[in-house]
Structure formats: C-alpha cells, structure tokens
Design an enzyme around this catalytic site. Structure first.
Site: not given
Length: 566
Positions: A55, A65-66, A111, A128
């Site tokens: 992902y 961010f990731d 979150y 995502f």
C-alpha cells in the site's frame, strides 16, 4: 421527494442506479474505488483471513505519509480481527489477489481526533492505494487442482515412493520464485517421509505418471513465518504447477507385461542362453531414449550372467522365441542414481518393449526333427556320399533367407567335405532319399558371430527344412579314387604309354579316366575329376619335376600317411 401513485420513490431508485454504475462504492462514509480487478478470482478476502498486501498511504492532497513499498516488505495481518484501523479492515473484505483498490477512509474509521503521532494529524481523511498479493486462512489445507489426468494410471504415488517431477513455483500473485524447468532437471525425492515441505508432501500423493496438478498451499504447510530467506517472503502462500514424470518404490522389482506369447513355445530361455532381441527403450513418461530398431540390428547377449542391467538380465530369462513383453525396471535394477548422463536421468524407471527373435545355448547341438520318411529306406547317407537336396532356410522368427526351390535345382554337396556349415553336415547324415527333416542350427554350428553380410545376422539360429532328393555312395574316408577290381601288377608300365620310363601328367590323366570309363575304377563323386587327378599326380610326383618315375610311384596301400592318390 417525488412519489408515483404506487408509492415508489423514483428519486431514490435513480440514485441507487447511479451508485451501481459508478466505480465509487460508499461504505459508511468510506469510498472504495476498484482501480484494477483481475479476470479470475479464485478467492475473495473474508473475515478471519490472513492477507499480504502492499500500500501507499496518502492524505487527500496527495502527500504520502506511509508506504510498504518504501520498507521493501508487504503488510501482513489478519482481517476483521481489529488488527487494522476499521476502514482498512472493511476495505480489504471481498478483495481478490492482484486486485487494486483506492480506499478513502474518514477519520472516524481511521485515527479519529487523536491522530497517530507525528504521522497522521487529528481528524485526517486517509487515502490508501492497496494491492492485494496473498490471502489464506488458518483452516486452509492444500488445494489440489488436476488439469490433466492420463488415460491409464496403473499406479499412484504412495508414502515412501520415490518420484521425479517438474514444477514451476510461484507466489499467489504469480511471481515466479523457482522452476525445475530452468535447471533442465527434475526434482527427485521421496514422498511422505518429510523430505519436502508438508504441502508438497501431501499434494504429490495419489498422482499418476503424466498427471498435471496445481497445488496451492498456505504458509503453514510451506515456509511459514520466515519464508526461505530469499525468494519466498514470510507468510507466503505458494503455488506449484507440477507434472509427474516417474515414480517407483525401493522395494520394487521388475514388472513384466506379456503383450504376445506364441502358441507354440518348445523352449524358454534359461540363464546362460545367448539371446537376440529387439527393443524400444523409454522413460516412464514415454520419453524415448534408445531402440535396436533404429540401428537395424538386434541386441545380442548372454542372459543371467550379468552382461545386462540387473532388471533386463532377470526379464530375459523364461522368454519364448516370438514373445513380446513390456519390462518396467526400477532404477536400482537399471542405471541407479547416476543414470547414463545425456539419455537416462538419475533415478529413472525404464520401460523396454521387447521382441525375442531367437536364443540358443553354447552347448546346443543341431535339433533334428524328421517330418517325413519313405516306407523303404535301405540306404542312409554317410560321410563321403554325394547328396542332392532341396532346402528352405529361415531365421527363427520366420524371416526367409534362401531356398533352392526358387532356383529350380537341388543343392549338391559331398558330406564331410566342409562344403556347408557344420550343422547342415550333421543334419544330412543318416538320411534316406525322399526323407524330409526340420533342422535348428545354433550359430556356432551355422554362420557364427559374423553371420553373412546382408543375409544372415550375426549369432543367428538358422532353421532349415530339407528334403533329400538323390544319393551317390562316396569313397572310403581318405580316398579320392578306388579300384573296382584287382590292381594290375605292373601299373606303372601300363601308365607309361610312350615307354620312356616316366609318366607325364597327360599320360596319368588319360589312364585314370580310361579306368573310370571302363568301370575298373571310381573317382570320388561330387568333385571335378580333373582336380582329383591333378591332386593324385602331384602326390606321386615327389620331386615336383612334372613327371613320375618308377622310383617315385607307390600305391596308397604302401604309404604310411594318408594321401588322396592311388
């Protein structure tokens, strides 16, 4: 809201139809966009499944961010068990391997107002881009899909069998991690005794030679949590496309299948016999490796003496001439773990289709069978007799070699003069005119190891059907001329026509021929008269000067040694 007379909400219907046709699927304020859907989906993610996926995580403005890609490892987790944020737990459900989804998750399913440290601020919407690579469940076993089954399957793989197979190994997303084909050699191993990963050990059981299977196995039956350290990731499902080429068990002996047994089999081969046979040799999967037919000559050897691989040494005992049998030989009775290099792989089972052409034993004599005999048989053939006979000659399998009948005349020989093979000499002795015989002549009494070029193969047993047509008595052994009456007391003087005290070759020849024509003497039948006379003259001409003197002249009775002379 607009309603019709039946109470239907047309506006709601239109909204629903629009939602069905759009790529965006709302889910509790979450949006899922399927950006790629594979043509085939063998399995969709369900609650409780374990997945591996890649992902990229982004904010709505596109800022990343990731990313699992950046870490060089997939994200591996159970689905629907609270190990993920709620939105991702829901977004993964129903996905297929190699499917790609763009998932937009609101804060309450991500979150929330607390965010996630410095990475995700409070109340952040998360996007995502997800690619599913693997899915399995702890309850999974090996899935077996057979896509080719041979028509005949005399035997299936069982525990402790030794197999040879080819395979392609991939991950569930199709990534190739290994292939026996690229190494150009089979994978060879025992089955069911722990030499393989558990899934392969199970998946090979029950296979037939020539069968093709796809085996899909969860990591618990493959390389588990750690993978293999290089090409197979941790917690990876594996897919093997397998074709079975060979199987045997160390306890196997040879397998014999009789394809044709002749109606008459007067004798079966025994250890020590010399056998001539044709064969086609193949591996168990049908791959051809050798043939006597392609060389246009039989394979000739002793059996039961270790001249052959052990399996064939055993298989060629107890055969009949004309028999066809298929012999299956396990590797420990063939070429073992090493094989022969280019043609026969190591640990290969061999299959020979055999046709027995003939066999004999070095101790064999001529086998004589009387097939016809006249009622009156007063005179029998003996050495020195001049005989005339017809024959048909064949090999033991019936292949014709020669026949006097096609020439329209008899074959004429003097018995004991080495004018035919020893087996024929023996077979003609003791016959009477009109008798018929069937002779089996082993090669050491026939044409030997060399045979006759383009006519009789080397080491071939010959079959002769003979009929004696005529018989002329021969002379006693050692004589080429005999007197029918008392010998003249002055023989030398009678020969010396010009009375010059020496007998020349012409005088000698004229005298002998005169005695024969007048019945006082007889030459050995079956030979050229002049050659006999020349031989007699040369024996009397002791000094070789071309004439016989009285001092040289002797009767045979006066000689200590045997000569073909007077």
């Amino acid at each position: 809201m607009v309603r019709d007379v039946d109470g239907l909400c047309w506006l709601a219907v239109l909204v629903a139809l629009a939602a069905c046709s759009a790529p965006l699927v709302p889910l509790d304020d979450m949006v899922i966009e399927k950006t790629f859907v594979p043509d085939k989906c063998a399995r969709a993610v369900q609650v409780g499944d374990y997945v591996r996926y890649h992902y990229n995580g982004m904010f709505p403005d596109g800022k990343k961010f990731d990313s699992s890609y950046d870490r060089g490892a997939t994200y591996n987790v159970f689905v629907g068990k609270g190990q993920l944020i709620q939105g991702m737990d829901k977004a993964l459900l129903g996905m297929c391997v190699n499917e790609r989804r763009l998932v937009k998750i609101p804060p309450r399913l991500a979150y929330g107002e607390r965010g996630y440290g410095d990475l995700v601020p409070a109340d952040a919407v998360l996007h995502f881009d997800v690619l599913l690579l693997d899915v399995w469940n702890p309850e999974d076993g090996v899935r077996i899909d057979t896509y080719h089954a041979p028509a005949a399957c005399p035997r299936k793989v069982a525990v402790s069998d030794y197999v040879r197979y080819h395979y392609n190994g991939t991950l569930l997303d199709g990534t190739l991690f290994d292939s026996s084909h690229t190494r150009m050699r089979t994978y060879d191993t025992y089955v069911g005794i722990g030499w393989l990963i558990a899934g392969m050990d199970q998946g090979l059981l029950g296979m037939c030679v020539g069968e093709r299977r796809v085996l899909t196995m969860p990591p618990s039956l493959a390389y588990g949590e750690n993978g293999d350290g290089s090409d197979i990731p941790a917690q990876a499902s594996l897919v093997f496309d397998v074709v079975l080429l060979d199987l045997h068990n160390p306890s196997d002996g040879i397998t014999l299948t009789n394809r044709h047994v002749p109606d008459s089999c007067p004798r079966q081969s025994v250890p020590g016999d010399f056998v001539r046979y044709h064969y086609n040799g193949s591996l168990l999967d049908g791959t051809f490796f050798d043939s006597s037919y392609s060389r246009n000559r039989t394979y000739d050897t002793y059996v039961g003496r270790g001249y052959l691989i052990a399996g064939m040494d055993e298989a060629m005992v107890g055969v009949c001439v004309g028999e066809r049998r298929t012999v299956t030989v396990p590797p420990h009775l063939a070429y073992g773990e090493e094989g022969t290099g280019s043609k026969i792989p190591g640990s290969a089972v061999l299959v020979f289709d055999v046709l027995v052409v003939d066999f004999h034993n070095p101790s064999d004599g001529v086998a004589v069978t009387v097939t016809g005999k006249p009622e009156l048989c007063a005179k029998l053939t003996k050495k020195g007799d001049f005989v005339k006979y017809h024959y048909n000659a064949t090999l033991m399998d019936g292949t014709p070699i020669d026949s006097t009948h096609k020439y329209g005349k008899t074959y004429d020989i003097v018995l004991g003069a080495n004018q035919v093979v020893p087996g024929m000499e023996e077979g003609l002795l003791g016959m009477c005119v009109g008798e018929r015989r069937h002779l089996l002549v082993p090669p050491h009494l026939g044409y030997g190891e060399q045979g006759v070029v383009d006519e009789v193969p080397g080491s071939a047993v010959m079959v002769f059907d003979i009929e004696l047509m005529d018989l002329e008595d021969g002379l006693p052994e050692g004589y080429m001329f005999i007197w029918n009456q008392e010998v003249s007391g002055d023989l030398f003087t009678e020969m010396d026509g010009d009375k010059n005290q020496q007998v020349e070759r012409d005088e000698f020849a004229d005298y002998i021929l005169q005695q024969v024509s007048e019945g006082r003497g007889r030459l050995a039948p079956g030979f050229q008269a002049q050659r006999i006379i020349d031989n007699m003259f040369d024996n009397q001409d002791r000094d070789g000067d071309g004439k016989i003197t009285a001092a040289e002249f002797r009767l045979k009775a006066d000689e200590a040694a045997s000569h073909d002379e007077l």
